[in-house]
Design a protein around this motif. Structure first.
Motif, mmCIF file in Angstrom:
data_model
loop_
_atom_site.group_PDB
_atom_site.id
_atom_site.type_symbol
_atom_site.label_atom_id
_atom_site.label_comp_id
_atom_site.label_asym_id
_atom_site.label_seq_id
_atom_site.Cartn_x
_atom_site.Cartn_y
_atom_site.Cartn_z
ATOM 1 N N PHE A 48 0.830 -1.204 0.000
ATOM 2 C CA PHE A 48 0.000 0.000 0.000
ATOM 3 C C PHE A 48 0.868 1.260 0.000
ATOM 4 C CE2 PHE A 48 -3.235 -2.878 2.091
ATOM 5 C CZ PHE A 48 -4.097 -2.891 1.013
ATOM 6 N N VAL A 49 1.911 1.244 0.808
ATOM 7 C CA VAL A 49 2.804 2.406 0.883
ATOM 8 C C VAL A 49 3.463 2.660 -0.467
ATOM 9 C CG1 VAL A 49 4.974 3.241 1.890
ATOM 10 C CG2 VAL A 49 3.218 2.231 3.365
ATOM 11 N N SER A 50 3.855 1.585 -1.148
ATOM 12 C CA SER A 50 4.576 1.741 -2.419
ATOM 13 C C SER A 50 3.726 2.450 -3.459
ATOM 14 C CB SER A 50 5.027 0.381 -2.947
ATOM 15 O OG SER A 50 3.925 -0.394 -3.417
ATOM 16 N N PHE A 51 2.406 2.235 -3.430
ATOM 17 C CA PHE A 51 1.541 2.925 -4.397
ATOM 18 C C PHE A 51 1.636 4.442 -4.209
ATOM 19 C CE2 PHE A 51 -1.444 -0.984 -4.149
ATOM 20 C CZ PHE A 51 -0.646 -1.659 -5.052
ATOM 21 N N VAL A 52 1.617 4.883 -2.952
ATOM 22 C CA VAL A 52 1.695 6.320 -2.673
ATOM 23 C C VAL A 52 3.073 6.851 -3.044
ATOM 24 C CG1 VAL A 52 1.436 8.101 -0.923
ATOM 25 C CG2 VAL A 52 0.047 6.017 -0.793
ATOM 26 N N VAL A 53 4.117 6.116 -2.674
ATOM 27 C CA VAL A 53 5.481 6.560 -2.973
ATOM 28 C C VAL A 53 5.680 6.686 -4.479
ATOM 29 C CG1 VAL A 53 7.915 5.919 -2.822
ATOM 30 C CG2 VAL A 53 6.427 5.636 -0.823
ATOM 31 N N ASP A 54 5.145 5.730 -5.240
ATOM 32 C CA ASP A 54 5.279 5.798 -6.702
ATOM 33 C C ASP A 54 4.638 7.070 -7.247
ATOM 34 O OD1 ASP A 54 6.564 3.383 -6.685
ATOM 35 O OD2 ASP A 54 4.849 2.206 -7.373
ATOM 36 N N ASP A 55 3.470 7.446 -6.710
ATOM 37 C CA ASP A 55 2.806 8.671 -7.165
ATOM 38 C C ASP A 55 3.655 9.898 -6.861
ATOM 39 O OD1 ASP A 55 0.654 7.268 -8.127
ATOM 40 O OD2 ASP A 55 -0.639 7.639 -6.390
ATOM 41 N N VAL A 56 4.247 9.934 -5.675
ATOM 42 C CA VAL A 56 5.062 11.086 -5.290
ATOM 43 C C VAL A 56 6.315 11.167 -6.164
ATOM 44 C CG1 VAL A 56 6.463 12.089 -3.445
ATOM 45 C CG2 VAL A 56 4.197 11.146 -2.922
ATOM 46 N N GLU A 57 6.944 10.040 -6.409
ATOM 47 C CA GLU A 57 8.175 10.039 -7.202
ATOM 48 C C GLU A 57 7.916 10.397 -8.661
ATOM 49 O OE1 GLU A 57 9.979 6.258 -6.479
ATOM 50 O OE2 GLU A 57 10.867 6.910 -4.574
ATOM 51 N N ALA A 58 6.667 10.284 -9.110
ATOM 52 C CA ALA A 58 6.328 10.677 -10.479
ATOM 53 C C ALA A 58 6.134 12.184 -10.621
ATOM 54 C CB ALA A 58 5.066 9.941 -10.923
ATOM 55 N N MET A 59 6.102 12.904 -9.516
ATOM 56 C CA MET A 59 5.942 14.358 -9.575
ATOM 57 C C MET A 59 7.209 15.011 -10.131
ATOM 58 S SD MET A 59 4.249 15.102 -5.837
ATOM 59 C CE MET A 59 2.683 14.367 -5.353
ATOM 60 N N PRO A 60 7.082 16.160 -10.757
ATOM 61 C CA PRO A 60 8.273 16.882 -11.206
ATOM 62 C C PRO A 60 9.183 17.190 -10.015
ATOM 63 C CG PRO A 60 6.291 17.840 -12.163
ATOM 64 C CD PRO A 60 5.832 16.856 -11.138
ATOM 65 N N PRO A 61 10.492 16.996 -10.149
ATOM 66 C CA PRO A 61 11.404 17.224 -9.022
ATOM 67 C C PRO A 61 11.304 18.628 -8.443
ATOM 68 C CG PRO A 61 12.530 16.106 -10.834
ATOM 69 C CD PRO A 61 11.187 16.491 -11.348
ATOM 70 N N GLU A 62 10.999 19.615 -9.279
ATOM 71 C CA GLU A 62 10.909 20.987 -8.782
ATOM 72 C C GLU A 62 9.676 21.220 -7.919
ATOM 73 O OE1 GLU A 62 9.276 21.025 -13.066
ATOM 74 O OE2 GLU A 62 10.876 20.029 -11.911
ATOM 75 N N HIS A 63 8.796 20.235 -7.867
ATOM 76 C CA HIS A 63 7.590 20.349 -7.029
ATOM 77 C C HIS A 63 7.762 19.678 -5.671
ATOM 78 C CE1 HIS A 63 4.619 20.960 -10.634
ATOM 79 N NE2 HIS A 63 5.468 21.966 -10.463
ATOM 80 N N ARG A 64 8.951 19.143 -5.372
ATOM 81 C CA ARG A 64 9.163 18.390 -4.144
ATOM 82 C C ARG A 64 10.350 18.910 -3.369
ATOM 83 N NH1 ARG A 64 10.125 12.367 -5.611
ATOM 84 N NH2 ARG A 64 10.661 12.372 -3.403
ATOM 85 N N LEU A 65 10.239 18.828 -2.059
ATOM 86 C CA LEU A 65 11.368 19.118 -1.164
ATOM 87 C C LEU A 65 11.288 18.107 -0.025
ATOM 88 C CD1 LEU A 65 13.784 20.908 -0.422
ATOM 89 C CD2 LEU A 65 12.194 22.358 0.867
ATOM 90 N N ASP A 66 12.226 17.180 0.015
ATOM 91 C CA ASP A 66 12.155 16.072 0.966
ATOM 92 C C ASP A 66 13.085 16.294 2.154
ATOM 93 O OD1 ASP A 66 10.304 14.861 -0.674
ATOM 94 O OD2 ASP A 66 11.777 13.608 -1.694
ATOM 95 N N VAL A 67 12.887 17.380 2.847
ATOM 96 C CA VAL A 67 13.647 17.679 4.075
ATOM 97 C C VAL A 67 12.718 18.396 5.047
ATOM 98 C CG1 VAL A 67 15.907 17.830 2.945
ATOM 99 C CG2 VAL A 67 14.482 19.861 3.123
ATOM 100 N N PRO A 68 12.995 18.310 6.362
ATOM 101 C CA PRO A 68 12.179 19.064 7.325
ATOM 102 C C PRO A 68 12.360 20.564 7.142
ATOM 103 C CG PRO A 68 13.482 17.344 8.414
ATOM 104 C CD PRO A 68 14.003 17.475 7.017
#
Length: 462
Positions: A98-118
């Motif tokens: 179940f978690v992998s489905f969500v992670v796959d969706d997030v990883e498909a986002m454009p990199p400029e739309h994500r920031l993976d740090v606190p």
């Protein structure tokens, strides 16, 4: 612009069940979103909430069904053997899926739309990331979720004191668990563990039981589930200590003698708090309440006077996945349209506890009724309901509420068979603003559990 500064239209802090819908709404509006997540992706629901808990409950139900097969004349040759490592391996495997489905969706986002740090606030509209970069955003959505409360009293137990997040990484089932709290999490996990052969005791500091307010439904639930949970209500925990690999807990009730027991684990389910401390909201001009939480309008989710919005469990209201998703969509739309924010219609309130029998509440239940003299209450005792008896699931009580003045259906509380499905039907009727006579004109097939709804509605109409 410096590469140490990230500009966006809307910064969304938290990529869970509220943050992801908010991201999609901002993107749909043609604005530039930045989805910020300082922890693992996958949502609380998939990692440590709805889905893994239901996997554990499903295993417990399979064991319970095997034990009860004899009632149908089915002989299985003895009690079922619960293979703890196999149970937990399936829980982890399916949880990770179940978690992998969500992670796959997030990883498909454009990199400029994500920031993976606190991140934390520097000032209004500016967030500082743990890697030293700054996020400058016109509008901000806070969807950081909650963290479990760990009372100081239990800290001497070390790793023997756990929260529900920890359960789903077990490699095997413990021999004994003390559950602190008889809310939804405590009852669901407590029953599941008990039916998987774990010795369980539940202590609750009051006489409450999950979210039930109707005294007759609550009494029925306590009668049906209390013994399996070895439930002790109005318990005052007096002593907590660790002896080797065992937790030793002593408690008393109403000033009586102290009882002491030993357990392999102590599961703390005494609520969760909004995960806001690390954001340093005090560095902003956001109005905060006495607990340091933003003051906001629940109808629009906007923080008073600020281009900041709350969404999901962090609001402190209705910590339920579908409510969090609705919050995310509303916050995303309002952040994109700011300053033209609007209150949108919300769905009828509904809550379900995946015990057996299941528990449900629709429309805020008994606690939302107001003047009891203005309300007619109808009920059905499931022990006499035909289809329930056919399936040997004839336990529990349904109570429905009708306003006398216009015969409008107001809500319900129930413990009994298929409560999750009954809840949906009644929530739909509530959202459509049906009267009880309207509902009685609808079809009811025979023989079904749903016929029990008709019995309760007829009782209210009388």
């Amino acid at each position: 612009m410096s590469d140490r500064i990230i500009d966006c239209d809307v910064a969304i802090v938290g990529a869970g069940s509220a943050g992801l819908p908010a991201y999609r709404e901002v993107l749909k509006a043609g604005l530039k979103p930045l989805l910020i997540e300082g922890g693992p992706h996958g949502t609380m629901c998939a990692r440590v909430g709805c889905m893994p808990s239901k996997l554990l409950i499903a295993a417990a139900q399979a064991a319970a069904d095997a034990r009860h097969a004899d009632g149908f004349g089915i002989r299985l040759g003895g009690p079922p053997r619960v293979d703890g490592p196999a149970v937990m391996e399936r829980v982890r495997r399916e949880r990770d899926r179940f978690v992998s489905f969500v992670v796959d969706d997030v990883e498909a986002m454009p990199p400029e739309h994500r920031l993976d740090v606190p991140v934390e606030f520097l000032r209004d509209g500016v967030l500082r990331a743990a890697d030293g970069r700054e996020v400058h955003a016109e509008r901000i959505i806070l969807a950081t979720g909650t963290r479990p409360n760990v009372p100081e009293q239990y800290r001497p137990l070390g790793e023997l004191a756990i929260v529900n997040d920890d359960v789903f990484d077990w490699r095997d089932l413990p021999r004994s668990v003390l559950v602190i709290g008889s809310g939804v999490i405590g009852v669901e996990l407590g029953l599941a563990l008990a039916r998987l052969g774990v010795r369980v005791r539940v202590l609750n500091r009051s006489d409450s039981f999950v979210h039930l307010a109707d005294p007759r439904v609550r009494a029925a639930a306590l009668e049906l589930l209390g013994p399996e949970l070895a439930l002790v209500q109005c318990a005052r925990v007096a002593t907590v200590r660790r002896e080797g690999d065992q937790a030793v807990v002593g408690w008393s009730v109403d000033g009586g003698p102290e009882t002491e027991e030993r357990f392999d684990r102590v599961l703390l389910t005494a609520g969760r708090s909004p995960a806001l401390d690390a954001l340093h909201l005090e560095r902003t001009t956001m109005p905060l309440d006495e607990r340091g939480r933003p003051r906001f309008d629940p109808a629009t989710l906007q923080v008073h006077g600020q281009p900041v919005f709350l969404a999901g469990d962090v609001t402190g209201h209705h910590a339920i996945q579908h409510e969090a998703s609705d919050d995310g969509r509303l916050a995303g739309r309002n952040a994109a349209a700011w300053p033209d924010v609007r209150a949108l219609p919300r769905r009828a309130a509904m809550a379900v506890v995946f015990s057996d029998p299941q528990i449900m509440q629709v429309g805020g239940g008994y606690a939302a009724l107001g003047d009891p003299e203005a309300v007619a209450i109808g009920e059905v005792d499931w022990t006499r309901q035909g289809r329930s008896r056919v399936m040997l699931r004839n336990r529990g009580l349904l109570r429905v509420y009708m306003r006398k003045s216009d015969r409008r259906f107001l809500g319900a509380e129930m413990i009994g068979p298929d409560a999750e499905h009954v809840a949906h039907l009644l929530a739909w009727a509530l959202q459509m603003e049906l009267t009880v006579p309207d509902m009685l004109k609808l079809p009811f097939y025979h023989p079904t559990i749903e016929e029990g709804i008709r019995t309760a509605l007829r009782d209210a109409a009388r």
